[in-house]
Design a protein around this motif. Structure first.
Motif, short mmCIF file in Angstrom:
data_model
loop_
_atom_site.label_atom_id
_atom_site.label_comp_id
_atom_site.label_asym_id
_atom_site.label_seq_id
_atom_site.Cartn_x
_atom_site.Cartn_y
_atom_site.Cartn_z
N GLU A 274 0.88 -0.96 0.09
CA GLU A 274 0.04 -0.01 -0.02
C GLU A 274 0.84 1.26 -0.06
N ASN A 275 1.85 1.30 0.73
CA ASN A 275 2.88 2.48 0.95
C ASN A 275 4.13 1.86 0.90
N ASP A 366 -3.30 0.90 6.58
CA ASP A 366 -2.38 -0.25 5.99
C ASP A 366 -2.52 -1.59 6.93
#
Length: 701
Positions: A274-275, A366
């Motif tokens: 996600e990141n 997340d």
């Protein structure tokens, strides 16, 4: 004030009477001094954890009357680094008057907003959620800490009974409750019901202690923690089998580091679904005892107890079921084992969220793990930056110590999932996250720069670090690296001695980057030298060293970088620092110019091949970087001056006058060119950027 000579075994006595005396009777300075000492010992409280306060009498600017003011660590601060700008000044009476308007547990969030109406000092940091816990007590100096030993007591089964066993009637006990105004009322009631106590244990949370002076408060905190620590160590010796004994043995240290370096980019890629994340690795004795134990499978899923712990580590870690002796060189095979484990973790986290969420809960964050355990090898953590991931790792080590102590006392207990969720997704926590400053352009990225001991390489590292990147400095000169590395703050940089003509040396540099930060996103090949000679004076040695450093070094760096980017699956940037001389023919430059031309064409070839991996490859061409450039310190400058019929000291102006803009080019200009590729031009690859003030004969078209 006499110096206390008591020797503490489980905490560090750091009070310096001479230092304390330098503050005179300034109670705020003494409170800050005490706070910094307490925050210096991770066994007492971790980064950002705990809270401290003091009271003074001040003149009310509106009435000119004497009023009591409480000075307390502000929201998001750290007692270990706390200074005057990080505290809040609160009218004590106004804070206590909030009891008249408090509407019960459902009113907690509104109360936090009302803290602002109690501010005395207009330069105050935002008051923290712990403000009423301090303000409703009557003491001049108060410590709220999260010592491992105390949380072990607080998280142990029958915690209240254990508290009594250790301290008798001298300590109060309050059951678990989420921090807020009501908890402040419960602490106030505990003191009223138990006058004369020296502190209060908060169930599953931490410790409150106090004193009439900063020193008395400090000593009270240390003594209470020492008593708990002694009690726990005695229980551990009686039990003799911590965490149920060892299930597996650790690999030798060097083998652990090798495994970690291989595993890090794989884990980083999966944690970055996600990141993009930055990594940290730990294999201390405390970590290894826990992750190799029989009880790991029982304790790890329970999660941590103290809110400060799980807010940073997530509710529980991911435990890998991969043999410590597994061959990690087969990336595809290892990923086939890792991917289902990560997917199962994400699904479990989603179930936790969906089961516990409320109508007004923030959206699920997340779902990837923060803490990852590899039995026999070590513990990994991944978060948005190096400080955050290091602190998460440290907090989980605190949690390990808590489990160790609680299991020795009676039995470890964790917070119920709903209680944990209510803190993790508390609207006030969400508001705090929303207030975080915008991330910098290169935040979450790791850059390895060759030739970074000085000159252009160091300028590039400075620029990338200033834009948010973690930087790995490499050079053949360790002394230069040590000096260069010391210019950065903690958690920003590391260094590795690296000879780019030696592939094994490059491997070690990448290994260091993976261990320290989890992987690499940017490589800048800035290492080099320049040799300017006529053809007949150019030796084989001259030719070979230029080809080895500039061309083969670039090849070996790219090859090893490509292997890491494929493990991560996050793409990347490769920048070659070439030269105008790779485009322009000139006298006395055959070896250097040929090597630079080879670098430039290799960039085009790499750009064509690595695009499928989302790796961009570009060239920055300097020219005439004389001021601050290492290659101009020796024979190259003399050769260039001779070739142009001028003196060495005339070179900067000479080179400036020959470019179209009549500008002197500096290392920082080259650094800006690198940043334009890695921080702005994210759809450019195979390109050449000339940073030369405008040299018409070097125009690429």
């Amino acid at each position: 004030m006499e110096n206390n000579t008591k020797n503490f075994k489980y905490v560090d006595y750091l009070w310096d009477n001479d230092k304390a005396s330098s503050f005179g009777d300034n109670q705020v300075d003494l409170f800050l001094y005490r706070s910094n000492l307490l925050g210096a010992d991770l066994r007492i409280t971790n980064y950002g954890g705990g809270n401290t306060s003091c009271r003074t009498i001040e003149k009310d600017p509106l009435t000119n009357e004497d009023v009591e003011v409480m000075w307390i660590k502000g929201s998001g601060g750290d007692i270990g680094t706390l200074n005057r700008s990080g505290i809040a000044g609160i009218y004590t009476k106004r804070l206590r008057d909030l009891k008249n308007v408090y509407g019960g547990l459902q009113d907690e969030d509104r109360m936090v907003g009302l803290f602002n109406h109690c501010i005395y000092d207009l330069n105050s940091k935002a008051p923290s959620i712990d403000t009423p816990l301090h303000g409703l007590l009557p003491f001049a100096h108060i410590d709220h800490l999260h010592p491992d030993a105390l949380i072990a007591v607080a998280a142990a089964k029958d915690s209240e009974k254990v508290t009594k066993e250790i301290w008798g009637d001298t300590m109060g006990w309050v059951p678990w409750q989420r921090p807020g105004f009501d908890l402040g009322l419960q602490i106030e009631k505990c003191l009223a019901d138990n006058p004369g106590i020296r502190g209060i244990v908060l169930g599953s949370h931490g410790l409150f202690t106090w004193g009439d002076s900063s020193y008395e408060c400090y000593m009270n905190s240390l003594e209470v923690i020492e008593m708990a620590s002694e009690f726990i160590e005695k229980k551990i010796k009686e039990k003799g089998n911590v965490f149920g004994g060892q299930k597996i043995e650790s690999l030798p240290k060097e083998e652990r580091l090798e495994k970690a370096a291989q595993m890090m980019p794989l884990l980083r890629g999966l944690c970055s679904s996600e990141n993009r994340m930055i990594g940290h690795f730990s294999d201390t004795d405390v970590v290894m005892e826990y992750i190799n134990s029989n009880d790991l499978s029982r304790l790890a899923p329970m999660g941590t107890s103290c809110p400060d712990h799980f807010l940073r580590t997530k509710i529980q870690p991911l435990v890998l079921k991969i043999d410590k002796n597994a061959d990690l060189s087969d990336t595809d095979a290892i990923l086939k084992k890792l991917e289902p484990a990560f997917e199962a973790y994400r699904q479990e986290y989603a179930n936790y969220y969906n089961t516990c969420k409320k109508d007004n809960s923030p959206a699920m964050r997340d779902a990837n793990p923060v803490i990852i355990i590899y039995p026999g090898v070590g513990m990994f953590s991944f978060a948005k930056n190096k400080q955050t991931t290091r602190v998460a790792n440290e907090f989980y080590i605190n949690a390990i110590n808590v489990m160790r102590g609680a299991e020795a006392i009676t039995e470890y207990t964790s917070l119920p999932r709903q209680e944990a969720f209510d803190i993790e997704y508390w609207l006030l926590e969400e508001a705090k996250l929303q207030r975080m400053p915008k991330e910098q352009p290169l935040s979450r990225k790791v850059a390895l720069i060759t030739g970074a001991g000085g000159g252009i390489g160091k300028a590039i590292a400075d620029k990338l670090a200033a834009e948010g990147a973690n930087v790995v400095l490499t050079d053949i000169n360790e002394e230069s690296l040590v000096t260069a590395n010391a210019t950065y703050k903690r958690d920003v940089s590391t260094y590795a001695v690296c000879d780019v003509t030696n592939p094994d040396s490059i491997t070690k540099a990448f290994k260091k980057a993976c261990i320290e930060f989890g992987g690499v996103d940017i490589v800048v090949h800035s290492a080099g030298l320049a040799i300017s000679k006529p053809l007949l004076d150019t030796t084989d040695k001259d030719w070979n060293i230029l080809q080895s450093i500039l061309v083969k070094g670039q090849f070996d760096l790219a090859k090893q970088f490509s292997a890491i980017t494929r493990k991560q699956g996050l793409g990347g940037d490769y920048i070659a620092i070439a030269s105008k001389n790779g485009l322009v023919a000139g006298p006395n430059n055959v070896a250097y110019g040929t090597a630079k031309a080879a670098q430039q064409h290799m960039v085009r070839l790499l750009a064509a091949e690595l695009a499928k991996d989302k790796v961009r490859v570009n060239t920055v061409n300097p020219d005439g970087v004389i001021v601050g450039s290492k290659i101009w310190e020796g024979a190259w400058a003399e050769g260039r001056a001779k070739a142009n019929g001028i003196k060495v000291e005339e070179l900067p102006e000479f080179y400036a006058k020959r470019n179209l803009l009549n500008k002197i080019i500096t290392p920082s200009d080259i650094a800006n060119g690198v940043f334009s590729f890695v921080g702005i031009l994210d759809k450019s690859t195979g390109n050449i950027l000339n940073v030369d003030g405008g040299m018409a004969n070097a125009f690429v078209r």
